[in-house]
Scaffold this motif. Structure first.
Motif, PDB file in Angstrom:
ATOM      1  N   UNK A 162      -1.325 -13.537 -13.420  1.00  0.00           N
ATOM      2  CA  UNK A 162      -2.438 -12.607 -13.196  1.00  0.00           C
ATOM      3  C   UNK A 162      -3.595 -12.864 -14.149  1.00  0.00           C
ATOM      4  N   UNK A 163      -3.341 -13.628 -15.184  1.00  0.00           N
ATOM      5  CA  UNK A 163      -4.391 -13.970 -16.146  1.00  0.00           C
ATOM      6  C   UNK A 163      -4.077 -15.367 -16.670  1.00  0.00           C
ATOM      7  N   UNK A 164      -4.951 -15.956 -17.502  1.00  0.00           N
ATOM      8  CA  UNK A 164      -4.634 -17.294 -18.017  1.00  0.00           C
ATOM      9  C   UNK A 164      -3.194 -17.346 -18.493  1.00  0.00           C
ATOM     10  N   UNK A 165      -2.478 -18.318 -17.961  1.00  0.00           N
ATOM     11  CA  UNK A 165      -1.029 -18.250 -18.114  1.00  0.00           C
ATOM     12  C   UNK A 165      -0.513 -18.654 -19.496  1.00  0.00           C
ATOM     13  N   UNK A 166      -1.412 -19.203 -20.312  1.00  0.00           N
ATOM     14  CA  UNK A 166      -1.005 -19.494 -21.684  1.00  0.00           C
ATOM     15  C   UNK A 166      -0.711 -20.955 -21.941  1.00  0.00           C
ATOM     16  N   UNK A 167      -0.917 -21.793 -20.947  1.00  0.00           N
ATOM     17  CA  UNK A 167      -0.676 -23.219 -21.124  1.00  0.00           C
ATOM     18  C   UNK A 167      -1.959 -23.978 -21.341  1.00  0.00           C
ATOM     19  N   UNK A 168      -1.961 -25.212 -20.908  1.00  0.00           N
ATOM     20  CA  UNK A 168      -3.114 -26.068 -21.164  1.00  0.00           C
ATOM     21  C   UNK A 168      -4.276 -25.791 -20.221  1.00  0.00           C
ATOM     22  N   UNK A 169      -4.048 -25.015 -19.196  1.00  0.00           N
ATOM     23  CA  UNK A 169      -5.126 -24.638 -18.282  1.00  0.00           C
ATOM     24  C   UNK A 169      -5.125 -23.131 -18.105  1.00  0.00           C
ATOM     25  N   UNK A 170      -6.186 -22.627 -17.494  1.00  0.00           N
ATOM     26  CA  UNK A 170      -6.271 -21.180 -17.288  1.00  0.00           C
ATOM     27  C   UNK A 170      -5.475 -20.721 -16.073  1.00  0.00           C
ATOM     28  N   UNK A 186       6.595 -25.689 -11.079  1.00  0.00           N
ATOM     29  CA  UNK A 186       5.393 -25.788 -10.241  1.00  0.00           C
ATOM     30  C   UNK A 186       4.710 -27.132 -10.461  1.00  0.00           C
ATOM     31  N   UNK A 187       4.396 -27.789  -9.363  1.00  0.00           N
ATOM     32  CA  UNK A 187       3.618 -29.034  -9.430  1.00  0.00           C
ATOM     33  C   UNK A 187       2.158 -28.707  -9.177  1.00  0.00           C
ATOM     34  N   UNK A 188       1.366 -28.864 -10.214  1.00  0.00           N
ATOM     35  CA  UNK A 188      -0.085 -28.733 -10.109  1.00  0.00           C
ATOM     36  C   UNK A 188      -0.664 -30.104  -9.780  1.00  0.00           C
ATOM     37  N   UNK A 189      -1.948 -30.205  -9.472  1.00  0.00           N
ATOM     38  CA  UNK A 189      -2.501 -31.527  -9.153  1.00  0.00           C
ATOM     39  C   UNK A 189      -2.315 -32.575 -10.256  1.00  0.00           C
ATOM     40  N   UNK A 190      -2.253 -32.130 -11.510  1.00  0.00           N
ATOM     41  CA  UNK A 190      -2.144 -33.127 -12.570  1.00  0.00           C
ATOM     42  C   UNK A 190      -1.147 -32.774 -13.668  1.00  0.00           C
ATOM     43  N   UNK A 191      -0.371 -31.725 -13.484  1.00  0.00           N
ATOM     44  CA  UNK A 191       0.647 -31.417 -14.482  1.00  0.00           C
ATOM     45  C   UNK A 191       1.745 -30.556 -13.881  1.00  0.00           C
ATOM     46  N   UNK A 192       2.749 -30.297 -14.709  1.00  0.00           N
ATOM     47  CA  UNK A 192       3.888 -29.492 -14.297  1.00  0.00           C
ATOM     48  C   UNK A 192       3.897 -28.221 -15.143  1.00  0.00           C
ATOM     49  N   UNK A 193       4.083 -27.091 -14.502  1.00  0.00           N
ATOM     50  CA  UNK A 193       4.122 -25.816 -15.216  1.00  0.00           C
ATOM     51  C   UNK A 193       5.439 -25.115 -14.882  1.00  0.00           C
ATOM     52  N   UNK A 194       6.052 -24.557 -15.919  1.00  0.00           N
ATOM     53  CA  UNK A 194       7.328 -23.871 -15.712  1.00  0.00           C
ATOM     54  C   UNK A 194       7.199 -22.406 -16.146  1.00  0.00           C
ATOM     55  N   UNK A 195       7.577 -21.518 -15.256  1.00  0.00           N
ATOM     56  CA  UNK A 195       7.644 -20.086 -15.546  1.00  0.00           C
ATOM     57  C   UNK A 195       9.088 -19.644 -15.373  1.00  0.00           C
ATOM     58  N   UNK A 196       9.405 -18.439 -15.828  1.00  0.00           N
ATOM     59  CA  UNK A 196      10.667 -17.867 -15.392  1.00  0.00           C
ATOM     60  C   UNK A 196      10.407 -17.092 -14.099  1.00  0.00           C
ATOM     61  N   UNK A 197      11.453 -16.579 -13.500  1.00  0.00           N
ATOM     62  CA  UNK A 197      11.284 -15.952 -12.186  1.00  0.00           C
ATOM     63  C   UNK A 197      10.575 -14.600 -12.264  1.00  0.00           C
ATOM     64  N   UNK A 198      10.318 -14.152 -13.500  1.00  0.00           N
ATOM     65  CA  UNK A 198       9.494 -12.945 -13.640  1.00  0.00           C
ATOM     66  C   UNK A 198       8.017 -13.303 -13.767  1.00  0.00           C
ATOM     67  N   UNK A 203       6.584 -23.302 -20.261  1.00  0.00           N
ATOM     68  CA  UNK A 203       5.953 -24.500 -20.821  1.00  0.00           C
ATOM     69  C   UNK A 203       5.217 -25.261 -19.736  1.00  0.00           C
ATOM     70  N   UNK A 204       4.369 -26.167 -20.131  1.00  0.00           N
ATOM     71  CA  UNK A 204       3.775 -27.107 -19.191  1.00  0.00           C
ATOM     72  C   UNK A 204       3.642 -28.466 -19.862  1.00  0.00           C
ATOM     73  N   UNK A 205       3.562 -29.486 -19.070  1.00  0.00           N
ATOM     74  CA  UNK A 205       3.383 -30.839 -19.595  1.00  0.00           C
ATOM     75  C   UNK A 205       2.778 -31.718 -18.520  1.00  0.00           C
ATOM     76  N   UNK A 206       2.298 -32.865 -18.989  1.00  0.00           N
ATOM     77  CA  UNK A 206       1.698 -33.808 -18.054  1.00  0.00           C
ATOM     78  C   UNK A 206       0.191 -33.767 -18.092  1.00  0.00           C
ATOM     79  N   UNK A 207      -0.399 -34.825 -17.592  1.00  0.00           N
ATOM     80  CA  UNK A 207      -1.856 -34.940 -17.565  1.00  0.00           C
ATOM     81  C   UNK A 207      -2.237 -35.911 -16.447  1.00  0.00           C
ATOM     82  N   UNK A 208      -3.519 -35.978 -16.102  1.00  0.00           N
ATOM     83  CA  UNK A 208      -3.916 -36.914 -15.044  1.00  0.00           C
ATOM     84  C   UNK A 208      -3.677 -38.361 -15.474  1.00  0.00           C
TER      85      UNK A 208
END
Lengths: 356, 398
Positions: A162-170, A186-198, A203-208
């Motif tokens: 609902x707001x900037x998730x706290x990783x490398x992107x908003x 979650x696979x984003x266009x240029x990185x991977x983001x991991x949330x819990x089911x709540x 964490x996130x990692x990866x770059x273009x």
């Protein structure tokens, strides 16, 4: 007067008949042009075709429109991300329509236009998966940049972030997702983001890029039992297996520069899209531009390349989504044919590539 | 009797509602099947000339490539063109749906772009179905703003040169031709998007920059624009924006290209790449950059591929009087002005472009390749407000 009365009765009967026919047309699957169209089992090579579903066959949208992704629950029910229709359609293990939910809603409108998103509405839903523990349905609402959660009846529960998730992107632009062991990958266009089911950020990692642990529009992600994260790194024409920290374990496929080598065969992949981790530990990949299913071992060795282009049962036309059930039935979101097929691989075969 | 009439009315309404859904996809004019054109032109309508000059899936068809099948399906296709969609835009959207690329999002005006967010203020909207919705009532307008050369008013797009699947609407096919047949396209030009460069497998200081014509048609709106991407190409449609016509407009360089802003002039202290002495369009697939002291033998030493980053400017910074900017100090052609693409391009920070090095990822570089599909600036301008005007115009002028 009598004649007029008769005429009125005839008109009334005709009118009611017409209304009834219209109702039947839009409500009964067999009359609506959707539902199960093909359930005649057959074999195409070592692929056993079980059935195909083309849509709910009822309502104002009886047919699927660009089904991009598919998921299965423990009962083998089929959950289809019907992207072109901005909805999720659910079928049972026999391909019979169960329920649907969702309609178009825009959270980020063009300038001068109003947002009309509300819970349960989508703008190009893409990735979809089921939380095995709760049965909840997670949908990647791509253009609305959010993950929506529904219960197993399609009732809206929540959305995130609902707001900037706290990783490398908003925010996220979720192409694909996978839910396993309380985590949402979650696979984003240029990185991977991991949330819990709540919906809490982990964490996130990866770059273009096209180096190790770099990505170019990955359209598939799946977590293995041991925590390995398999990413279909689509535009880099490869699958990367990463440990939970994002460190590469192995890579299958090679980056080729499309400007120099577009679709030159042989290549490991023509365009890998969705990916699934099977109950056998193998990795099932849909190759959209090669029109087939490729199976990799957990160590990244090619075990099978099966399928060919077509519109007949058991063939594929720009397939995009894949899910594998506990008993190894494979659901394929056959995007170009606007259907989902249920097939089984009776053996692993590395088929010769057809001469084009 | 009233009840019967009411029932009849409701029934008719119900039928009309159902029919509306069924007919929605065919709501626009023109032949969407392609059979008419196919019958008239025969096979040569598409396959007359195998000479193409681009690469990727569009063009470069050889005996060993497998590109045709990616768009065309021989049997049981969606249309007579054997394409996956009923309309041109449907066919394009099949791949260009932003899940795989945002470099050519045909309906980017409708979808939030991960690079831009959703704050789209201007776009070229084409006919098509988006997420199952048919936008032919608001998209695909054939009205050309500033298309009338005599009064600068609107004109109507000439759709006669489009493929039959386009019907009489403004579609992707109005500007692009998917087969990239050389005779039908503009010359390749220096691209402006970072997606067409690579340093992969290249040593330090080396880079490949790919050149493409973006499969742009040479003839648009029924006007042969001369085969060069520049002012004349834009003016093929927007004829009323020409300053040499009957209408007062900001001057434009009629012969100005949309990619070669440097010409043969460069301020003192700035250096050309690759030892070139001019920015040149080269008819090849890519330019090899080598900025090392001793360039490799494969370096293109006769071409500086930088383009469309810089503007025609005064000798000093017009705002603060700083010394000559390192690039872009190019005198206007007599009686002329900048090319359309110098003002209308993907949004970026122009000042940063002048002072930055050759940084294609920098904020001053038009790296996102969305122009002219969409812009977060109005009128598809590179910048907004006075920040845009003062790139060229000196505040100290009387």
């Amino acid at each position: 007067m009598k004649g007029k009365h008769k005429a009125n009765i005839i008109i009334a009967v005709l009118t009611v008949t017409l209304a009834l026919m219209t109702y039947i047309y839009i409500s009964i699957p067999e009359f609506g042009g959707g539902g199960i169209v093909s359930a005649q089992k057959k074999k195409v090579g070592k692929i056993e075709f079980l059935f195909a579903v083309y849509g709910p066959g009822r309502g104002t949208l009886p047919s699927l429109n660009k089904p991009m992704s598919v998921a299965a629950d423990k009962e083998n029910n089929i959950y289809v991300s019907d992207s072109g229709n901005n909805r999720v359609v659910v079928f049972n293990r026999r391909g019979e329509f169960m329920f649907e939910f969702g309609s178009r809603g825009v959270a980020h409108p063009r300038a001068g236009e109003k947002a009309d998103w509300s819970p349960g509405k989508f703008n190009y839903p893409y990735g979809i998966d089921i939380d095995e523990e709760t049965g909840n349905i997670f949908v990647a609402d791509l253009v609305n940049k959010r993950i929506q959660i529904f219960d197993n009846q399609g009732k809206f529960i929540d959305w995130f972030p609902k707001e900037p998730y706290g990783g490398t992107a908003d925010d996220i632009f979720p192409l694909a997702l996978d839910v396993r062991d309380g985590k949402v990958y979650i696979a984003n266009p240029f990185n991977i983001v991991i949330f819990n089911t709540k919906g809490e950020f982990i964490k996130d990692f990866g770059m273009p890029g096209d180096g190790d642990a770099q990505f170019d529009r990955p359209n598939g992600i799946a977590a293995g039992k041991d925590g390995t994260i398999y990413v279909s790194d689509s535009n880099n024409l490869r699958v990367q297996a990463l440990d939970p920290d994002g460190k590469v374990k192995w890579i299958y496929g090679k980056v080729v520069n499309a400007f120099d080598n577009f679709n030159k065969k042989p290549q490991e992949f023509e365009l890998p899209r969705n990916i699934a981790a099977g109950p056998d530990g193998n990795i099932y990949v849909i190759d959209s531009f090669d029109f087939n299913i490729k199976v990799l071992s957990p160590e990244g060795k090619l075990l099978a390349r099966m399928g060919k282009r077509g519109v007949d049962d058991g063939t594929f036309n720009f397939p995009n989504g894949i899910a594998v059930t506990g008993d190894k039935i494979i659901y394929v979101a056959d995007k170009g044919n606007d259907r989902v097929q249920a097939v089984r691989l009776t053996d692993f075969v590395i088929e010769e590539e057809e001469k084009q | 009797m009233r009840k019967i009439s009411l029932i009849a009315l409701l029934a008719v309404c119900l039928v009309l509602l159902t029919a509306g859904t069924a007919l929605a996809a065919h709501g626009s004019s023109g032949d969407r099947t392609g059979y008419v054109e196919q019958s008239a032109l025969g096979c040569a309508g598409c396959h007359a000339d195998s000479a193409t000059h681009t690469f990727g899936p569009h063009g470069g068809y050889t005996s060993t490539s497998n590109k045709c099948q990616l768009c065309h399906q021989v049997h049981n296709a969606g249309s007579a063109r054997l394409l996956p969609g009923q309309t041109v835009t449907d066919a394009c959207q099949h791949c260009h749906d932003i899940t795989g690329t945002d470099s050519a999002p045909y309906y980017a005006s409708d979808l939030a772009n991960p690079a831009y967010g959703s704050d789209v203020k201007a776009s070229h909207r084409v006919f098509g179905t988006v997420n199952g919705f048919v936008y032919n009532t608001t998209f695909g307008s054939t009205t050309i703003p500033g298309g009338d050369a005599t009064n600068g008013g609107d004109s109507t797009l000439d759709t006669s040169g489009q493929g039959a699947l386009s019907g009489t609407d403004f579609t992707c096919n109005s500007c692009h031709t998917p087969h990239a047949v050389a005779a039908n396209t503009v010359d390749i030009y220096l691209g402006e998007s970072h997606v067409k460069q690579t340093t992969r497998n290249l040593g330090a200081g080396r880079m490949k920059i790919y050149l493409t014509n973006r499969i742009l048609k040479r003839t648009v709106n029924g006007v042969d624009t001369g085969g060069t991407y520049g002012t004349e190409w834009c003016a093929g449609c927007h004829q009323g924006r020409d300053n040499m016509g009957d209408v007062f407009n900001h001057p434009v360089n009629q012969a100005g290209t949309g990619y070669d802003m440097l010409d043969a002039a460069l301020p003192a202290g700035a250096s050309w790449l690759n030892g070139s002495n001019e920015a040149t369009v080269v008819a090849k697939a890519y330019v090899m950059i080598d900025t090392n002291g001793t360039p490799g033998g494969d370096a293109d030493l006769d071409a500086d591929p930088r383009s469309n980053i810089w503007y025609a400017m005064e000798a000093t910074d017009p705002v603060n009087g700083d010394a000559a900017r390192p690039d872009g100090n190019v005198p206007f052609a007599t009686g002329s002005g900048p090319a359309c693409q110098q003002c209308h391009a993907s949004p970026r920070n122009v000042d940063a472009a002048f002072w930055a090095g050759f940084d294609t990822e920098g904020e001053g570089y038009p790296s996102r390749g969305t122009f002219p599909h969409l812009s977060t600036n109005t009128k598809l301008l590179v910048e907004a407000g006075d920040d845009f005007c003062t790139n060229c115009h000196n505040l100290n002028l009387p």
